[in-house]
Motif scaffolding. Sequence first.
Motif, short mmCIF file in Angstrom:
data_model
loop_
_atom_site.label_atom_id
_atom_site.label_comp_id
_atom_site.label_asym_id
_atom_site.label_seq_id
_atom_site.Cartn_x
_atom_site.Cartn_y
_atom_site.Cartn_z
N LEU A 13 0.95 -1.15 -0.02
CA LEU A 13 -0.04 0.11 0.01
C LEU A 13 0.96 1.23 0.01
O LEU A 13 0.36 2.35 -0.59
CB LEU A 13 -0.72 -0.19 1.29
CG LEU A 13 -1.88 -1.01 1.26
CD1 LEU A 13 -2.84 -0.89 2.42
CD2 LEU A 13 -2.93 -0.87 0.08
N GLY A 14 1.90 1.07 0.54
CA GLY A 14 2.86 2.22 0.62
C GLY A 14 3.43 2.73 -0.99
O GLY A 14 3.87 3.86 -1.19
N GLU A 15 3.39 1.52 -1.68
CA GLU A 15 3.52 2.06 -3.00
C GLU A 15 2.90 2.79 -3.74
O GLU A 15 3.12 3.57 -4.91
CB GLU A 15 3.82 0.67 -3.95
CG GLU A 15 5.00 -0.32 -3.46
CD GLU A 15 5.07 -1.54 -4.21
OE1 GLU A 15 4.05 -1.87 -4.97
OE2 GLU A 15 6.24 -2.41 -3.91
N THR A 16 1.73 2.76 -3.39
CA THR A 16 0.50 3.76 -3.86
C THR A 16 0.14 4.90 -3.11
O THR A 16 -0.92 5.62 -3.71
CB THR A 16 -0.71 2.73 -4.48
OG1 THR A 16 -1.09 2.17 -3.28
CG2 THR A 16 -0.36 1.86 -5.47
N GLU A 275 2.98 -3.66 -18.98
CA GLU A 275 2.45 -2.59 -17.74
C GLU A 275 2.97 -2.86 -16.27
O GLU A 275 3.25 -2.08 -15.45
CB GLU A 275 1.05 -2.79 -17.55
CG GLU A 275 0.25 -1.89 -16.99
CD GLU A 275 0.07 -2.13 -15.49
OE1 GLU A 275 0.03 -1.20 -14.53
OE2 GLU A 275 -0.08 -3.42 -15.06
N SER A 276 2.89 -4.40 -16.03
CA SER A 276 3.40 -4.58 -14.48
C SER A 276 4.80 -4.33 -14.36
O SER A 276 5.28 -3.92 -13.42
CB SER A 276 3.37 -6.25 -14.47
OG SER A 276 1.75 -6.50 -14.18
N GLY A 277 5.62 -4.76 -15.44
CA GLY A 277 7.11 -4.62 -15.42
C GLY A 277 7.66 -2.75 -15.25
O GLY A 277 8.26 -2.57 -14.40
N ARG A 282 8.79 1.63 -11.44
CA ARG A 282 8.36 3.20 -11.01
C ARG A 282 8.14 3.09 -9.41
O ARG A 282 8.29 4.12 -8.82
CB ARG A 282 6.97 3.37 -11.66
CG ARG A 282 6.38 4.78 -11.23
CD ARG A 282 5.23 5.22 -12.03
NE ARG A 282 4.00 3.99 -12.21
CZ ARG A 282 3.59 3.50 -12.94
NH1 ARG A 282 4.10 3.36 -14.09
NH2 ARG A 282 2.34 2.61 -12.51
N VAL A 283 7.80 1.88 -8.92
CA VAL A 283 7.54 1.82 -7.41
C VAL A 283 8.82 1.32 -6.68
O VAL A 283 8.87 0.91 -5.49
CB VAL A 283 6.31 0.95 -6.86
CG1 VAL A 283 5.42 1.55 -7.49
CG2 VAL A 283 6.42 -0.45 -7.43
N GLY A 284 9.93 0.93 -7.39
CA GLY A 284 11.45 0.48 -6.62
C GLY A 284 11.61 -0.95 -6.64
O GLY A 284 12.00 -1.45 -5.52
N ARG A 285 11.14 -1.78 -7.50
CA ARG A 285 11.22 -3.15 -7.58
C ARG A 285 11.90 -3.77 -8.71
O ARG A 285 11.25 -4.17 -9.62
CB ARG A 285 9.73 -3.80 -7.54
CG ARG A 285 9.03 -3.70 -5.90
CD ARG A 285 7.86 -4.57 -5.92
NE ARG A 285 6.70 -3.95 -6.37
CZ ARG A 285 6.12 -4.60 -7.56
NH1 ARG A 285 6.44 -5.73 -8.19
NH2 ARG A 285 5.13 -4.20 -7.94
N PRO A 286 13.01 -3.34 -8.96
CA PRO A 286 13.90 -3.51 -10.09
C PRO A 286 14.01 -4.97 -10.41
O PRO A 286 14.05 -5.46 -11.52
CB PRO A 286 15.28 -2.90 -9.78
CG PRO A 286 15.52 -2.89 -8.23
CD PRO A 286 14.10 -2.55 -7.85
#
Length: 299
Positions: A13-16, A275-277, A282-286
């Motif tokens: 939830l912190g990602e959004t 889209e998922s990639g 964008r949210v820091g999950r490389p």
Amino acid sequence: MVFEPPKRLVRALGETAQDGDAWLEKLPEAAQQAVALRELTVERVQVPGGRSSLVALVRRADGTPAVLKLAPARARPEAERAALAHWAGRGAVQLLEPFVTEGVLLLERLHPDVSVRSLPEAKALLEAAGTLRRLWVEPPAGFPFETVAERTGRQAEAMRASARTDPDVAPLVDLALGARAELLAAPPDHRLLHGTFRQSKVLSGERMPWLAVGPDPVVGECAFDLARLVRDRVEDLIAQPSGAGTTRRRVKRLAESLDVDQERLRGWTLFRAVESGVRALRVGRPRDAENLLEFAGWL
């Protein structure tokens, strides 16, 4: 009982909601109120749980096992409620209460730690596909759900923004957006879809061997729903020397087993993976982003 939100939920939830999340702050009190209103006995909070809701295993006043689920508005719990009511237990978990409480669902208890993902891969895909087929029904009149065009339209805007700031992803984004435009030009069917279907969303039950949970329902063509299943266990596919070939065979096998056009399935799989990639970047999950974009390149 103190309702401590699982770390996975807080992180997701912190990602959004990077400026803070009022729903998370109010969650312990809201959960206590939901339990008291229904006279429930709490056994435990499901951990690690999902990425968009708190799930607690509970018992009703008569001892019946159940699941209490609380979700923020941005997770669209009222759309989930409407879809589950329409399916009425056919292929999906059942609602256990007729009255509406905002953001709260009381559900049939399945076996929360046993999903089709626990099966060997070929069997898991077979059982998941069979479950998905039961969910593809005509939507209710005046349905309260997003369409595939609306949902992917929002996603496409975010993808374009990412491509403008990251040239490395721009070629794949262009391919994905081109595929979307072609697919939306002539959609072949109009069904109520699960929306976020994958192996971990199919749990073992008593009423039926396997039932779907956690829909984010959307209305559109079946290939869109099946596309997310194609990339299940993507980390395993990436680790295989034959991952690209396995992916193409999976597209063909799933399309044939569910009477879906293979090229439309390939197109929606490409769009959803890109889209998922891009969102993961964008949210820091490389690491997730790298796997998803490599997978998309195989399509």
